[in-house]
Design an enzyme around this catalytic site. Structure first.
Site, PDB file in Angstrom:
ATOM      1  CG  HIS A 264      -1.499  -1.022   1.569  1.00  0.00           C
ATOM      2  ND1 HIS A 264      -2.764  -1.533   0.409  1.00  0.00           N
ATOM      3  CD2 HIS A 264      -1.715  -2.473   3.141  1.00  0.00           C
ATOM      4  CE1 HIS A 264      -2.930  -2.748   0.838  1.00  0.00           C
ATOM      5  NE2 HIS A 264      -2.793  -3.349   1.932  1.00  0.00           N
TER       6      HIS A 264
ATOM      7  CG  HIS B 247      -5.866  -5.773   1.317  1.00  0.00           C
ATOM      8  ND1 HIS B 247      -6.418  -4.960   1.968  1.00  0.00           N
ATOM      9  CD2 HIS B 247      -4.429  -5.714   1.042  1.00  0.00           C
ATOM     10  CE1 HIS B 247      -6.391  -4.619   2.632  1.00  0.00           C
ATOM     11  NE2 HIS B 247      -5.044  -4.984   3.126  1.00  0.00           N
TER      12      HIS B 247
END
Ligand code: ADP
Ligand code: ADP
Ligand code: MG
Ligand code: MG
Ligand code: MG
Ligand code: MG
Lengths: 208, 331, 331, 208
Positions: C57, C219
């Site tokens: 991320h 995700h």
């Protein structure tokens, strides 16, 4: 062979419409060893020309061509904006104040365009640019006019020469423009600018 | 084509509008000439600095307009040099009593547009100087070619002259500084995927699933050669192997190291490359005195990265360290 | 897989090493626990702030460690919450006399690891508080589910509590501020392409050439629905249509607007989206008082973007405007 | 039915090796409505277990299992680290100090693991997690032991039940874990955790 201003305008319109119609094709050619925007630049440039058309001062052929030139080089970027703009500007200069164009004028216009392109971009014949179609085409026009051919035959011969010359750029290694970065890898594909000259010459011959 | 876009022809103007809306106090968008300028430009106690180029390289150059960097950026369409008229009008809009410095990446189209525009600007009485950036070692320089390309190293030239101009340097001094930074800056890039120009709608070139393009240009121009995709370690070897000997950078040198993302590569991978390059340079005795990791000069959505080295001295280091306030910020 | 990577199992450690090498004066990498911390932590006159989450991320969270934001970040493997032991050791390493605030995105794995770790930390005498972030409107909250996910809005919580802690706020005050910011923050994202985890080597899901995933998770979790790819205008309508009514944000509100790139989307497109969203909000009477355009919380190389709104008041605005010095910087 | 500590260790080794071998398969299952890392987490976790194996204190079955648990939950992230770690930890508690495991012990270990998983993750049977294979499998083991089946037959029956139960998770809507975000879209695909339980049960039965 002498043509009036209307014919000059109709040839320019054919050029403009043909460039707009070939946006994708010209762009794809420029993707091979370039950056793919050649079709986009010409199409947006000539769309501007078509949009500005009715408002152009067309008191004579030269003034009209100058307006086309200013639209191209002022509003269009990339290599093609300055190159094509300069070509039209120099051609315009030859017929400034004239409303008819003789065969000699035509050859002088094309020679002036060639000199302008060379001065602007520093290229010579053989370096894989549109000059490699434009110069042989001009030679053919001059020769056929000298031989006394009629306008239609001259246009067809010009198209044939331009096409053959454009195809022959395949053998050349690019020494100018973005394609030159690829060195020897530029050999084997045609120059987009030269092909554009051929396509335009063919279309002009067809619609003469 | 998987892009956030409305009519592709409006891609650049819509992006520029977004930049201006996000920075209402500091930036101005002038749609007629497709330009972004500092809201407070021109400031007559500093030289104004303008950079133009095709679009598609963001944040270069429209997002680095601001105090300490550019006074204006005049982008063309995606990958197309700006029209001459836009360059001219931009120079006129930000013309300062101390003059205007035009920064140009060395490409045929850009060179012509800026040369034409600066001739005309001078004719209109502006004090204009033009500086070409050509840091890309992938391209061999020779009298037969158009010379090396300007790529991500342009950041260092912009940053250095931007800082110096803020400190009051005159036009001659800026040209000296800009040329000096350019002369000690070298870059090479690698593409893992092609990019897709919005108006074209399809990838600019094809690259096999296991291939990379070594020495790629920021317009998707092919590079030195196509090769099999290798590990990050080997890629860094390849990039350093091209960049280090070119100046050359030598043991004892203090350098700035930039790992620049080409648009589609996440910053995690860029830091991974950075770490490898930093250590390999250290092993050669080259110290990284300043680091840059992120996107500085992209090629739309191309996955790939470039590596830039700048030889630092006290002057360059101080200019790179100076503050700047630009649209491309984090918080 | 087109990535800059050596052994995929070392992807995260190699990235972390790069971050530390690029920031030798300010950051420390502790390989045993896979963590990045401020070199000067703990500072006993401020509460220490830690955020953990899976990797992939970036820049969240390892690149936003620094003065004014996090004191440490403890990432797990790509998309996997960090092991409980790492969270515990991180909290211990930065434990300050004023306590430790743990920030967690609300996911099952992260929640368990942080709950276990904070229980153990308390048992060892640490003063620890945990705050869950759950800004993703794509997921419906109910007692039957695990609740909403934490996505890009986590930036605002980190930034606000980071600034407040720098100003000396105590742990209770930080929890109040963090909960307040979280409660006025809403996000929704759209994916144009899947992402490819390095260790998996192939895309996480399939998406047709003309499809997008509305409400995607960071995700790669599927979102609300799969839909035909539409224009940027319509996409902004879709995102605002989900986010605005959720709080709801109303005419007269002053908001922060973030357009966050998911990793593979160039910043040009993000600014284009920003401009559209800004104007559509203005048309609803919602004023954008602060803008954020770029990558804040990505999903590896996924092409896509998320839109976040934060209702601003004087307190939140001042905390967001406060300075910060983090690895993720431009010059 | 009573087995020695060696058998406990060999079952754990089978579990570990099977998880390492199925990294890609388990990861692909988790890609359908999850984030694709289930295989990676289990494989790295059990690789750590195998790497630490020789150094583990194995004074009794309980101590040994506790070491496995600490490796899993301490070093492995995601949902699986805490869940599997807790399961091993609770099972370890049942046989703490014992070096032989009776049939009753086995059932108690599995029940303790199930309670631990429920406490840690808040899930119940029917919410589409590994519990949906683990609980029916435990029920079968208990029933077959009560019926006096031999160990081999019990293992085979356990595998059959686990497989059927894992397949049946296809019909369930996920209410826990990452898959729950997809709501109704989670229906139609199996739960990776439940399938892992089935694969492990089958492998244990084969190697009994
Ligand atoms: N120096 C030059 N002089 C004349 N023509 C040139 C020169 N460089 C390139 N060209 C022509 O321009 C064409 C490419 O135009 P365009 O795509 O607009 O350029 P670019 O994108 O590289 O700026 C080439 O096919 C070639 O015919
Ligand atoms: N709350 C829970 N309790 C028990 N098991 C769970 C829970 N949530 C998820 N699981 C199990 O974990 C598996 C996914 O594990 P993993 O991929 O490690 O999780 P994630 O990547 O979502 O953090 C699921 O298939 C399911 O069997
Ligand atoms: Mg081109
Ligand atoms: Mg171009
Ligand atoms: Mg995970
Ligand atoms: Mg998972």
């Amino acid at each position: 062979m002498t043509t009036g201003q209307e014919r000059v305008e109709s040839v320019v319109r054919t050029i403009a419409e043909t460039c707009v119609a070939n946006e994708t094709y010209f762009g794809d050619l420029d993707s091979v060893v370039g950056d793919g925007d050649f079709g986009y630049s010409l199409a947006r440039g000539f769309e501007n020309v078509l949009a500005g058309w009715d408002a152009y001062d067309r008191s004579d052929a030269g003034t009209f061509l100058q307006k086309v030139a200013v639209t191209m080089s002022g509003r269009i970027g990339g290599t093609s904006g300055p190159i094509w703009g300069t070509a039209f500007l120099r051609a315009a200069g030859v017929v400034k104040g004239k409303d008819a164009v003789s065969g000699d004028d035509l050859v002088a216009m094309l020679r002036a365009a060639v000199e302008g392109i060379k001065a602007r971009g520093g290229a010579e014949v053989g370096e894989k640019t549109l000059l490699d179609a434009l110069v042989p085409m001009t030679d053919t026009i001059e020769a056929r006019l000298a031989a006394g051919d009629d306008a239609d035959a001259v246009a067809k011969a010009a198209a044939t020469t331009a096409r053959a010359a454009a195809e022959a750029t395949k053998e050349l290694q690019a020494r100018r423009g973005r394609a030159s970065y690829t060195g020897e890898r530029s050999i084997g594909s045609v120059d987009p600018g030269a092909v554009a000259v051929a396509v335009l010459a063919e279309r002009v011959a067809e619609t003469w | 084509m998987k892009k956030f876009v409305n009519d592709p022809k409006n891609f650049v103007p819509e992006m520029l509008k977004g930049i201006a809306l996000a920075n209402p106090d500091t930036l101005k968008y002038v749609p007629e000439y497709n330009l972004i300028m500092r809201a407070d430009a021109p400031s007559h106690d500093k030289v104004s600095i303008v950079q133009g180029s095709g679009s598609g390289h963001e944040p270069a150059h429209v997002m680095v307009v601001g105090k300490g960097m550019l006074d204006a950026a005049c982008p063309g369409d995606v990958f197309a040099a700006p029209p001459m008229e836009y360059v001219l009008e931009t120079a006129k809009l930000v013309a300062s009593d101390k003059g205007v410095l035009l920064l140009v990446n060395n490409y045929t189209g850009d060179k012509m547009a800026f040369e034409m525009a600066s001739e005309l600007a001078e004719a209109e009485g502006l004090d204009v100087r033009t500086l070409f950036i050509n840091d890309d070692v992938a391209v061999q320089d020779s009298t037969w070619t158009v010379g090396r390309r300007g790529v991500a190293g342009n950041f260092f030239v912009m940053k250095a002259v931007g800082a110096a101009s803020e400190q009051g340097a005159d036009l001659d001094e800026l040209v000296r500084i800009g040329e000096k930074v350019n002369s000690v800056t070298r870059t090479m890039g690698i593409a893992l995927t092609p990019c897709t120009p919005p108006a074209k709608g399809s990838p600019l070139f094809q690259l096999g699933d296991d291939e990379m393009e070594v020495g790629v240009g920021i317009h998707g121009e092919p590079g030195r050669r196509r090769a099999k995709l290798v590990s990050a370690d080997e890629i860094v070897d390849e990039l350093l192997g091209a960049v280090v000997p070119d100046l050359p950078y030598a043991s004892g040198d203090d350098v700035a190291l930039m790992i620049n993302g080409l648009g589609g590569t996440p910053i995690s991978e860029l830091y991974l490359l950075y770490g490898i390059a930093h250590e390999k340079l250290a092993a050669q005795g080259v110290t990284v005195g300043r680091s840059y990791v992120g996107e500085y000069c992209t090629s739309l959505d191309m996955a790939g990265a470039s590596l830039t080295l700048v030889q630092l001295d006290d002057e360059i280091r101080a200019l790179l360290e100076a503050p700047a306030e630009i649209a491309y910020r984090v918080f």
